[in-house]
Structures are given as C-alpha cells and as structure tokens.
Design an enzyme around this catalytic site. Structure first.
Site, mmCIF file in Angstrom:
data_model
loop_
_atom_site.group_PDB
_atom_site.id
_atom_site.type_symbol
_atom_site.label_atom_id
_atom_site.label_comp_id
_atom_site.label_asym_id
_atom_site.label_seq_id
_atom_site.Cartn_x
_atom_site.Cartn_y
_atom_site.Cartn_z
ATOM 1 N N ASN A 81 0.976 -1.380 -0.008
ATOM 2 C CA ASN A 81 0.126 0.034 0.060
ATOM 3 C C ASN A 81 0.776 1.152 -0.049
ATOM 4 O OD1 ASN A 81 -1.966 2.326 0.467
ATOM 5 N ND2 ASN A 81 -2.219 1.480 2.840
ATOM 6 N N LYS A 117 0.123 4.226 -0.032
ATOM 7 C CA LYS A 117 -0.480 5.539 0.429
ATOM 8 C C LYS A 117 -0.416 6.619 -0.583
ATOM 9 C CE LYS A 117 0.436 3.520 4.745
ATOM 10 N NZ LYS A 117 0.233 3.575 6.230
ATOM 11 N N HIS A 119 -9.380 0.826 4.796
ATOM 12 C CA HIS A 119 -8.003 0.984 5.307
ATOM 13 C C HIS A 119 -8.188 1.911 6.636
ATOM 14 C CE1 HIS A 119 -3.996 2.451 6.351
ATOM 15 N NE2 HIS A 119 -3.750 1.137 5.608
ATOM 16 N N GLU A 153 -6.722 4.441 7.611
ATOM 17 C CA GLU A 153 -6.574 5.704 7.404
ATOM 18 C C GLU A 153 -7.863 6.206 6.818
ATOM 19 O OE1 GLU A 153 -2.933 5.565 5.418
ATOM 20 O OE2 GLU A 153 -2.100 4.786 7.234
ATOM 21 N N GLU A 166 -5.389 -5.244 10.533
ATOM 22 C CA GLU A 166 -4.177 -4.372 10.633
ATOM 23 C C GLU A 166 -4.606 -3.636 11.875
ATOM 24 O OE1 GLU A 166 -2.385 -3.152 6.564
ATOM 25 O OE2 GLU A 166 -4.054 -1.853 6.939
ATOM 26 N N GLY A 218 2.426 2.056 10.482
ATOM 27 C CA GLY A 218 3.271 3.224 10.563
ATOM 28 C C GLY A 218 4.041 3.568 11.916
ATOM 29 N N SER A 232 3.493 -2.614 10.232
ATOM 30 C CA SER A 232 4.953 -2.360 10.530
ATOM 31 C C SER A 232 5.811 -3.692 10.048
ATOM 32 C CB SER A 232 5.405 -2.113 11.896
ATOM 33 O OG SER A 232 4.966 -0.650 12.042
ATOM 34 N N GLY A 242 2.988 -1.220 4.197
ATOM 35 C CA GLY A 242 2.972 0.129 3.892
ATOM 36 C C GLY A 242 4.346 0.628 3.606
ATOM 37 N N GLY A 243 4.905 1.343 4.674
ATOM 38 C CA GLY A 243 6.238 1.854 4.445
ATOM 39 C C GLY A 243 7.304 1.046 3.759
HETATM 40 C C1 PEP Z 1 -0.611 0.050 5.813
HETATM 41 O O1 PEP Z 1 -0.749 1.106 5.399
HETATM 42 O O2 PEP Z 1 -1.422 -0.561 5.634
HETATM 43 C C2 PEP Z 1 0.403 -0.440 7.011
HETATM 44 C C3 PEP Z 1 0.442 -1.560 7.314
HETATM 45 O O3 PEP Z 1 1.413 0.492 6.893
HETATM 46 P P1 PEP Z 1 2.788 0.083 7.469
HETATM 47 O O4 PEP Z 1 3.483 -1.410 7.038
HETATM 48 O O5 PEP Z 1 3.761 1.340 7.237
HETATM 49 O O6 PEP Z 1 2.775 0.089 9.140
#
Ligand code: PEP
Length: 254
Positions: free
Chosen positions: A12, A14, A98, A100, A170, A176, A216, A237-238
């Site tokens: 993802n 973002k 999600h 967010e 999640e 994040g 993460s 994500g990251g």
């Molecule tokens: C996400 O945005 O779905 C996510 C899991 O982010 P991160 O891996 O950065 O925690």
C-alpha cells in the site's frame, strides 16, 4: 500460512509516488520477484500512478490494485472513482476500509460493506481492512471491534463473493509506528476472524479465506508472522515503497 491458501503480499503506497516514480519502482521490482510463483504480488499506487504502474508491469507476475473505490458505478460524485472504472483501467485489486480512510475520512463499516460489494460486482478483489485502535486493545475490546467490522463489512456477502476477497487485519497501533504485533497477537485475531467467517459463511468459505496481517511488516519480521497457521500474507505500507525492501518481503521464504 494454511494449507491450500496462496499467500498474498500487497504493498500500500498510500499518497506516495508519481507516475514516473511508479514506473521506476516497477522496473526495479520486476526482476527481483520474477521467480516467485507461489504467492500473489500486488502493488497499490495512488490513482494517478495506476496507469504508469500497470504499463510498466505488463506481462509480469506483479498485479496492481487501487487504494479506495466508491460504490456507485457512475454519477455526480465529484472526486470519486468507481469499481468498473478501476477494472477497465486494468486493476485486479482494491483496498477497502483502510484504517486511515476510517479515521481521517470517516469511513463507516456500512460504507466498507458497500464498497466491498461494488468491487466484487465489477470483478475486483477487495482487500478489506479491519483492526482495533490502541485504546480498544487496552480496553480488551479487540475481538469485539474486529468482529463488528467483519459482521457489518462482510456479513451481507454470499459464500461465492467471499471467495473473491481477502481480509487484512491491521491493528491501528501497529500501522506506520514500527510496533509490530507479535506473531501470537496476530494469530489470535486471525483465528477469531476465521471462526467468525465460519459462523457466518460456513467452513469452506472460512477455510479458503486469505487473512493478511498489516502493521510495520518488514523483511526482518515477515517470516515469523507468515509461520502462523492463519496468517496468509501481508499488507505492507512503508516497507513497500522501496523495490528492494518490498522484494525482500515477497521473498520471505529465502
Ligand atoms: C498500511 O498502510 O496498510 C500499513 C500496514 O503500513 P505500515 O506497513 O507502514 O505499518
């Protein structure tokens, strides 16, 4: 990872990467994952970079998804993008609900249900996200919250529709933040999700459902998470923003 369930590793992005950056990423990722055939690999760029990503990934084993969708097919809904539009653009997947979107844009469980159904109706595979906040975990409400999200988000779908989607657990406190759920914490919630889906949709749907963990995930922790029987993949994500680190996650088997 359970028997008969093909893992899904989804990135993802973002609100990161232009079209040019997406194409550069794709060129770097392709050779790094071309040998992987026992997992589904998905990247989810912003809407504006979908076309560049799709073009650069043509003929590869990397699929493309969007990060959100609206439930109407067309109409006076300024700023929204529909499921048939994403399908026609070449997407196979779409992230729905999600945290967010839930936290920053007020997305409700009912909206998630409508979006998931619309995506399935257009032939897209939704990645339906659920997860508790830190306050909810500390109040021992994790399973209540996730249960409500699953019941409302997926309760109205048919068994056949269930076969077309994946769930991503999640925990909001792990997204994040660098704080990853322990494999035991993840497995406990994944098991609860599968039991609930068994109750609502029956054993075959529950047994086939892929439940991804997100929060993460990195190359250094993915193997341990994937060793859990009910963890069938990851939403990243990251660590999905660099081709090198995402490829290392996709290649978690070594
Ligand atoms: C996400 O945005 O779905 C996510 C899991 O982010 P991160 O891996 O950065 O925690």
């Amino acid at each position: 990872m359970g028997p008969g369930r093909k893992p899904v590793l989804a990135g993802n992005w973002k609100m990161f990467k232009t079209g040019a950056e997406a194409a550069a990423f794709a060129r770097e990722l392709r050779p790094r994952v071309s040998m992987i055939h026992d997992a589904e690999i998905v990247v989810c760029p912003p809407f504006t970079a979908l076309s560049a990503a799709l073009q650069a990934l043509t003929g590869s084993n990397v699929q493309v998804g969007a990060q959100d969708v609206y439930w109407e097919a067309e109409g006076a809904f300024t700023g929204e993008v529909s499921a048939p539009m994403l399908k026609e653009a070449g997407c196979r997947w779409v992230i729905v609900g999600h945290s967010e979107r839930r936290q920053l844009f007020g997305e409700t469980d009912e909206a998630v249900a409508r979006k998931a159904a619309a995506a399935l109706g257009a032939g897209l595979s939704p990645i339906v996200c659920v997860g508790e906040t830190l306050a909810e975990r500390e109040a021992a409400r994790t399973l209540d919250v996730v249960g409500r999200q699953i019941r409302t988000g997926l309760g109205g779908l048919s068994e056949e529709q269930m076969a077309g989607l994946v769930v991503a657990y999640e925990p909001v406190w792990a997204i994040g933040t660098g704080k990853v759920a322990t494999p035991t914490q993840a497995e406990e919630v994944h098991q609860a999700i599968r039991s609930l889906v068994r109750e609502i949709h029956g054993a075959p749907a529950a047994g086939a459902l892929r439940i991804l963990y997100g929060g993460s995930v990195k190359a250094g922790n993915v193997a341990e998470l994937m060793s859990q029987p009910d963890v069938d993949g990851a939403l990243v994500g990251g660590a999905s923003l660099s081709a090198e680190s995402f490829a290392a996650i996709v290649r978690w088997r070594g």
